[in-house]
Motif scaffolding. Structure first.
Motif, PDB file in Angstrom:
ATOM      1  N   ALA A  40       0.836  -1.203   0.000  1.00 16.00           N
ATOM      2  CA  ALA A  40       0.000   0.000   0.000  1.00 16.00           C
ATOM      3  C   ALA A  40       0.871   1.254   0.000  1.00 16.00           C
ATOM      4  O   ALA A  40       0.598   2.209  -0.730  1.00 16.00           O
ATOM      5  CB  ALA A  40      -0.951  -0.003   1.187  1.00 16.00           C
ATOM      6  N   GLY A  41       1.923   1.252   0.795  1.00 20.60           N
ATOM      7  CA  GLY A  41       2.849   2.386   0.818  1.00 20.60           C
ATOM      8  C   GLY A  41       3.539   2.574  -0.524  1.00 20.60           C
ATOM      9  O   GLY A  41       3.680   3.706  -1.016  1.00 20.60           O
ATOM     10  N   ILE A  46       3.903   5.518  -5.819  1.00 17.73           N
ATOM     11  CA  ILE A  46       3.809   5.470  -7.283  1.00 17.73           C
ATOM     12  C   ILE A  46       2.671   6.349  -7.778  1.00 17.73           C
ATOM     13  O   ILE A  46       2.816   7.097  -8.744  1.00 17.73           O
ATOM     14  CB  ILE A  46       3.634   4.020  -7.771  1.00 17.73           C
ATOM     15  CG1 ILE A  46       4.921   3.226  -7.533  1.00 17.73           C
ATOM     16  CG2 ILE A  46       3.228   3.976  -9.242  1.00 17.73           C
ATOM     17  CD1 ILE A  46       4.759   1.726  -7.712  1.00 17.73           C
ATOM     18  N   SER A  47       1.529   6.281  -7.101  1.00 16.92           N
ATOM     19  CA  SER A  47       0.331   7.002  -7.565  1.00 16.92           C
ATOM     20  C   SER A  47       0.501   8.515  -7.553  1.00 16.92           C
ATOM     21  O   SER A  47      -0.255   9.219  -8.220  1.00 16.92           O
ATOM     22  CB  SER A  47      -0.875   6.612  -6.708  1.00 16.92           C
ATOM     23  OG  SER A  47      -0.788   7.206  -5.415  1.00 16.92           O
ATOM     24  N   GLN A  48       1.470   9.012  -6.829  1.00 15.36           N
ATOM     25  CA  GLN A  48       1.716  10.452  -6.787  1.00 15.36           C
ATOM     26  C   GLN A  48       2.383  10.950  -8.077  1.00 15.36           C
ATOM     27  O   GLN A  48       2.370  12.144  -8.364  1.00 15.36           O
ATOM     28  CB  GLN A  48       2.595  10.828  -5.589  1.00 15.36           C
ATOM     29  CG  GLN A  48       2.087  10.354  -4.243  1.00 15.36           C
ATOM     30  CD  GLN A  48       0.655  10.745  -3.938  1.00 15.36           C
ATOM     31  OE1 GLN A  48       0.267  11.899  -4.108  1.00 15.36           O
ATOM     32  NE2 GLN A  48      -0.139   9.788  -3.489  1.00 15.36           N
ATOM     33  N   ALA A  65      -7.980  -4.098  -0.991  1.00 15.27           N
ATOM     34  CA  ALA A  65      -6.901  -3.252  -1.503  1.00 15.27           C
ATOM     35  C   ALA A  65      -7.307  -1.786  -1.464  1.00 15.27           C
ATOM     36  O   ALA A  65      -6.514  -0.930  -1.053  1.00 15.27           O
ATOM     37  CB  ALA A  65      -6.537  -3.670  -2.922  1.00 15.27           C
ATOM     38  N   VAL A  66      -8.523  -1.475  -1.872  1.00 20.53           N
ATOM     39  CA  VAL A  66      -9.010  -0.090  -1.849  1.00 20.53           C
ATOM     40  C   VAL A  66      -8.929   0.467  -0.430  1.00 20.53           C
ATOM     41  O   VAL A  66      -8.471   1.598  -0.222  1.00 20.53           O
ATOM     42  CB  VAL A  66     -10.453   0.002  -2.406  1.00 20.53           C
ATOM     43  CG1 VAL A  66     -11.078   1.353  -2.099  1.00 20.53           C
ATOM     44  CG2 VAL A  66     -10.450  -0.258  -3.910  1.00 20.53           C
ATOM     45  N   ALA A  67      -9.347  -0.322   0.547  1.00 20.05           N
ATOM     46  CA  ALA A  67      -9.304   0.134   1.940  1.00 20.05           C
ATOM     47  C   ALA A  67      -7.869   0.401   2.395  1.00 20.05           C
ATOM     48  O   ALA A  67      -7.582   1.434   3.014  1.00 20.05           O
ATOM     49  CB  ALA A  67      -9.969  -0.906   2.845  1.00 20.05           C
ATOM     50  N   ALA A  68      -6.958  -0.514   2.077  1.00 21.26           N
ATOM     51  CA  ALA A  68      -5.554  -0.347   2.476  1.00 21.26           C
ATOM     52  C   ALA A  68      -4.922   0.850   1.762  1.00 21.26           C
ATOM     53  O   ALA A  68      -4.139   1.597   2.360  1.00 21.26           O
ATOM     54  CB  ALA A  68      -4.768  -1.624   2.177  1.00 21.26           C
ATOM     55  N   LEU A  69      -5.248   1.031   0.497  1.00 17.72           N
ATOM     56  CA  LEU A  69      -4.686   2.151  -0.263  1.00 17.72           C
ATOM     57  C   LEU A  69      -5.206   3.486   0.264  1.00 17.72           C
ATOM     58  O   LEU A  69      -4.456   4.467   0.328  1.00 17.72           O
ATOM     59  CB  LEU A  69      -5.016   2.000  -1.754  1.00 17.72           C
ATOM     60  CG  LEU A  69      -4.366   0.808  -2.458  1.00 17.72           C
ATOM     61  CD1 LEU A  69      -4.875   0.701  -3.887  1.00 17.72           C
ATOM     62  CD2 LEU A  69      -2.863   0.890  -2.422  1.00 17.72           C
ATOM     63  N   GLY A  73      -2.919   6.825   1.898  1.00 19.04           N
ATOM     64  CA  GLY A  73      -2.888   8.121   1.228  1.00 19.04           C
ATOM     65  C   GLY A  73      -2.699   8.024  -0.272  1.00 19.04           C
ATOM     66  O   GLY A  73      -2.269   8.977  -0.922  1.00 19.04           O
ATOM     67  N   CYS A  74      -3.046   6.902  -0.838  1.00 24.25           N
ATOM     68  CA  CYS A  74      -2.907   6.678  -2.270  1.00 24.25           C
ATOM     69  C   CYS A  74      -3.808   7.638  -3.057  1.00 24.25           C
ATOM     70  O   CYS A  74      -4.941   7.907  -2.651  1.00 24.25           O
ATOM     71  CB  CYS A  74      -3.277   5.234  -2.592  1.00 24.25           C
ATOM     72  SG  CYS A  74      -2.928   4.726  -4.276  1.00 24.25           S
ATOM     73  N   ARG A  75      -3.316   8.129  -4.165  1.00 23.27           N
ATOM     74  CA  ARG A  75      -4.116   8.955  -5.068  1.00 23.27           C
ATOM     75  C   ARG A  75      -4.941   7.998  -5.930  1.00 23.27           C
ATOM     76  O   ARG A  75      -4.492   7.516  -6.956  1.00 23.27           O
ATOM     77  CB  ARG A  75      -3.213   9.820  -5.936  1.00 23.27           C
ATOM     78  CG  ARG A  75      -3.998  10.714  -6.885  1.00 23.27           C
ATOM     79  CD  ARG A  75      -3.088  11.518  -7.758  1.00 23.27           C
ATOM     80  NE  ARG A  75      -2.443  12.553  -6.948  1.00 23.27           N
ATOM     81  CZ  ARG A  75      -1.380  13.241  -7.344  1.00 23.27           C
ATOM     82  NH1 ARG A  75      -0.824  13.006  -8.505  1.00 23.27           N
ATOM     83  NH2 ARG A  75      -0.870  14.162  -6.573  1.00 23.27           N
ATOM     84  N   MET A  76      -6.168   7.740  -5.508  1.00 20.51           N
ATOM     85  CA  MET A  76      -7.002   6.715  -6.129  1.00 20.51           C
ATOM     86  C   MET A  76      -7.378   7.041  -7.575  1.00 20.51           C
ATOM     87  O   MET A  76      -7.661   6.130  -8.345  1.00 20.51           O
ATOM     88  CB  MET A  76      -8.251   6.455  -5.294  1.00 20.51           C
ATOM     89  CG  MET A  76      -7.948   5.894  -3.897  1.00 20.51           C
ATOM     90  SD  MET A  76      -6.938   4.392  -3.920  1.00 20.51           S
ATOM     91  CE  MET A  76      -8.084   3.229  -4.624  1.00 20.51           C
ATOM     92  N   THR A  77      -7.337   8.301  -7.958  1.00 20.57           N
ATOM     93  CA  THR A  77      -7.631   8.646  -9.349  1.00 20.57           C
ATOM     94  C   THR A  77      -6.522   8.167 -10.287  1.00 20.57           C
ATOM     95  O   THR A  77      -6.713   8.137 -11.504  1.00 20.57           O
ATOM     96  CB  THR A  77      -7.824  10.168  -9.512  1.00 20.57           C
ATOM     97  OG1 THR A  77      -6.650  10.829  -9.024  1.00 20.57           O
ATOM     98  CG2 THR A  77      -9.053  10.640  -8.755  1.00 20.57           C
TER      99      THR A  77
END
Length: 115
Positions: A40-41, A46-48, A65-69, A73-77
């Motif tokens: 997740a980290g 990467i998502s940034q 996975a969505v919950a952990a991300l 602080g993952c950028r889900m978009t």
């Protein structure tokens, strides 16, 4: 026209990163919680900077996975989920091999021999 195939170098520009989310059917089963936290980290970092294609085997794993991300602080978009059965998160050995073909790309099915 002559077909031109080329194996891109690892430092060349990429359109996305392909990763496989660890689940109970992978080698990480015995330490799944801590490994998922680590993934997740990594996904968050990467998502940034660029899009992330994240493999998940099913709907339940995707929801986990969505919950952990979200917690990481993952950028889900920047994340796109792809449902596909797999038993190995090490995609260098089990994922597609990408070749540049003229102005496009060709993905090859890699058959890992387990060394």
């Amino acid at each position: 026209m002559t077909e031109r195939l080329r194996f891109p170098a690892e430092w060349e520009p990429q359109s996305a990163i392909l990763m496989a989310w660890p689940h109970a059917g992978t080698d990480w089963a015995t330490r799944l919680k801590s490994v998922q936290s680590c993934f997740a980290g990594l996904c968050s970092a990467i998502s940034q900077y660029q899009p992330l294609l994240l493999l998940v085997p099913d709907e339940v794993t995707e929801a986990n996975a969505v919950a952990a991300l979200a917690v990481s602080g993952c950028r889900m978009t920047s994340v796109q989920f792809l449902r596909l059965p797999y038993n190995d998160t090490w995609l260098r050995d089990s994922g597609p091999i990408t070749l540049q073909e003229n102005d496009g790309f060709r993905l090859l099915d890699f058959h890992f021999t387990a060394w």
